[in-house]
Design a protein around this motif. Structure first.
Motif, PDB file in Angstrom:
ATOM      1  N   ASN A 232       2.423  11.574   0.167  1.00 18.50           N
ATOM      2  CA  ASN A 232       1.143  12.545   0.400  1.00 18.50           C
ATOM      3  C   ASN A 232      -0.018  11.913  -0.298  1.00 18.50           C
ATOM      4  N   GLN A 233      -0.351  10.775  -0.302  1.00 18.64           N
ATOM      5  CA  GLN A 233      -1.744  10.332  -1.046  1.00 18.64           C
ATOM      6  C   GLN A 233      -2.879  10.790  -0.212  1.00 18.64           C
ATOM      7  N   ARG A 234      -2.801  11.399   0.826  1.00 13.51           N
ATOM      8  CA  ARG A 234      -4.191  11.809   1.355  1.00 13.51           C
ATOM      9  C   ARG A 234      -4.515  13.043   0.987  1.00 13.51           C
ATOM     10  N   THR A 235      -3.613  14.105   0.511  1.00 17.75           N
ATOM     11  CA  THR A 235      -3.873  15.416   0.348  1.00 17.75           C
ATOM     12  C   THR A 235      -4.574  15.598  -1.290  1.00 17.75           C
ATOM     13  N   GLY A 236      -4.156  14.823  -2.213  1.00 26.52           N
ATOM     14  CA  GLY A 236      -4.448  14.945  -3.712  1.00 26.52           C
ATOM     15  C   GLY A 236      -3.398  15.327  -4.285  1.00 26.52           C
ATOM     16  N   LYS A 237      -2.240  15.583  -3.612  1.00 31.50           N
ATOM     17  CA  LYS A 237      -1.262  16.128  -4.373  1.00 31.50           C
ATOM     18  C   LYS A 237       0.133  15.194  -4.322  1.00 31.50           C
ATOM     19  N   ALA A 238       0.011  13.941  -4.654  1.00 31.09           N
ATOM     20  CA  ALA A 238       0.665  12.994  -4.413  1.00 31.09           C
ATOM     21  C   ALA A 238       1.802  12.879  -5.499  1.00 31.09           C
ATOM     22  N   TRP A 239       3.009  12.117  -5.194  1.00 30.97           N
ATOM     23  CA  TRP A 239       4.185  12.067  -5.794  1.00 30.97           C
ATOM     24  C   TRP A 239       4.637  10.699  -5.538  1.00 30.97           C
ATOM     25  N   THR A 240       5.487  10.214  -6.242  1.00 33.78           N
ATOM     26  CA  THR A 240       6.445   8.946  -5.995  1.00 33.78           C
ATOM     27  C   THR A 240       7.803   9.328  -5.777  1.00 33.78           C
ATOM     28  N   GLU A 241       8.352   9.106  -4.397  1.00 37.12           N
ATOM     29  CA  GLU A 241       9.894   9.161  -4.289  1.00 37.12           C
ATOM     30  C   GLU A 241      10.699   7.867  -4.759  1.00 37.12           C
ATOM     31  N   ARG A 242      11.547   7.939  -5.481  1.00 40.09           N
ATOM     32  CA  ARG A 242      12.188   6.857  -5.820  1.00 40.09           C
ATOM     33  C   ARG A 242      13.866   6.803  -5.482  1.00 40.09           C
ATOM     34  N   LYS A 243      14.222   5.533  -4.909  1.00 42.28           N
ATOM     35  CA  LYS A 243      15.554   5.275  -4.623  1.00 42.28           C
ATOM     36  C   LYS A 243      16.154   4.093  -5.195  1.00 42.28           C
ATOM     37  N   THR A 244      17.462   4.306  -6.062  1.00 45.16           N
ATOM     38  CA  THR A 244      18.023   3.201  -6.527  1.00 45.16           C
ATOM     39  C   THR A 244      19.022   2.455  -6.093  1.00 45.16           C
ATOM     40  N   GLY A 245      19.748   1.457  -6.308  1.00 45.47           N
ATOM     41  CA  GLY A 245      20.801   0.985  -6.014  1.00 45.47           C
ATOM     42  C   GLY A 245      20.754  -0.162  -4.864  1.00 45.47           C
ATOM     43  N   PHE A 246      19.582  -0.644  -4.394  1.00 39.50           N
ATOM     44  CA  PHE A 246      19.808  -1.758  -3.630  1.00 39.50           C
ATOM     45  C   PHE A 246      20.068  -3.161  -4.245  1.00 39.50           C
ATOM     46  N   ALA A 247      21.061  -3.703  -3.324  1.00 38.22           N
ATOM     47  CA  ALA A 247      21.442  -5.025  -3.902  1.00 38.22           C
ATOM     48  C   ALA A 247      20.287  -6.213  -3.538  1.00 38.22           C
ATOM     49  N   ALA A 248      19.413  -6.189  -2.826  1.00 31.52           N
ATOM     50  CA  ALA A 248      18.318  -6.974  -2.658  1.00 31.52           C
ATOM     51  C   ALA A 248      17.010  -6.523  -2.400  1.00 31.52           C
TER      52      ALA A 248
ATOM     53  N   ALA B 256      14.910  -7.214  -0.238  1.00 27.67           N
ATOM     54  CA  ALA B 256      14.660  -6.987   1.264  1.00 27.67           C
ATOM     55  C   ALA B 256      15.031  -5.838   1.700  1.00 27.67           C
ATOM     56  N   ASP B 257      16.189  -5.094   1.216  1.00 28.81           N
ATOM     57  CA  ASP B 257      16.841  -3.918   1.541  1.00 28.81           C
ATOM     58  C   ASP B 257      15.881  -2.701   0.876  1.00 28.81           C
ATOM     59  N   ALA B 258      15.339  -2.943  -0.251  1.00 26.39           N
ATOM     60  CA  ALA B 258      14.490  -1.833  -0.786  1.00 26.39           C
ATOM     61  C   ALA B 258      13.230  -1.911   0.025  1.00 26.39           C
TER      62      ALA B 258
ATOM     63  N   ALA C 112       0.724  -1.227   0.002  1.00 24.44           N
ATOM     64  CA  ALA C 112       0.069  -0.031   0.035  1.00 24.44           C
ATOM     65  C   ALA C 112       0.730   1.258   0.144  1.00 24.44           C
ATOM     66  N   SER C 113       2.046   1.177   0.613  1.00 23.93           N
ATOM     67  CA  SER C 113       3.026   2.558   0.491  1.00 23.93           C
ATOM     68  C   SER C 113       3.869   2.538  -0.497  1.00 23.93           C
ATOM     69  N   GLY C 114       4.076   1.522  -1.487  1.00 18.11           N
ATOM     70  CA  GLY C 114       4.821   1.714  -2.669  1.00 18.11           C
ATOM     71  C   GLY C 114       5.193   0.179  -3.238  1.00 18.11           C
ATOM     72  N   TYR C 115       6.087   0.348  -4.014  1.00 18.10           N
ATOM     73  CA  TYR C 115       6.637  -1.046  -4.617  1.00 18.10           C
ATOM     74  C   TYR C 115       8.269  -1.004  -5.063  1.00 18.10           C
ATOM     75  N   VAL C 116       8.797  -2.232  -4.986  1.00 22.81           N
ATOM     76  CA  VAL C 116      10.065  -2.313  -5.456  1.00 22.81           C
ATOM     77  C   VAL C 116      10.142  -3.194  -6.598  1.00 22.81           C
ATOM     78  N   GLU C 117      11.311  -2.978  -7.574  1.00 19.47           N
ATOM     79  CA  GLU C 117      11.411  -3.721  -8.693  1.00 19.47           C
ATOM     80  C   GLU C 117      12.759  -4.155  -9.170  1.00 19.47           C
TER      81      GLU C 117
END
Length: 66
Positions: A36-52, A54-56, A18-23
């Motif tokens: 910021n899902q509840r305000t109607g001004k939502a965005w997706t924060e992205r972070k890359t470089g995880f080895a596994a 589970a870490d992501a 419900a809070s995001g996804y990893v791929e």
């Protein structure tokens, strides 16, 4: 109070919650956190470089608590 985040494995290279996804792409995992899902001004924060996955997933869980 810490809430449990439930993850569903969609494929070998993707998990979703419900809070995001990893791929995985080319051996590196990327975490995508829904913000910021509840305000109607939502965005997706992205972070890359995880080895596994589970870490992501842990990163999404930590950030979702904020």
């Amino acid at each position: 109070m810490r809430r449990t985040l439930y993850w569903e494995q969609i494929s070998l290279k993707r998990w979703t919650s419900a809070s995001g996804y990893v791929e995985e792409e080319n051996g590196t995992w990327t975490a995508n956190l829904y913000r910021n899902q509840r305000t109607g001004k939502a965005w997706t924060e992205r972070k890359t470089g995880f080895a596994a996955s589970a870490d992501a997933r842990r990163w999404v869980e930590r950030e979702a608590e904020d």
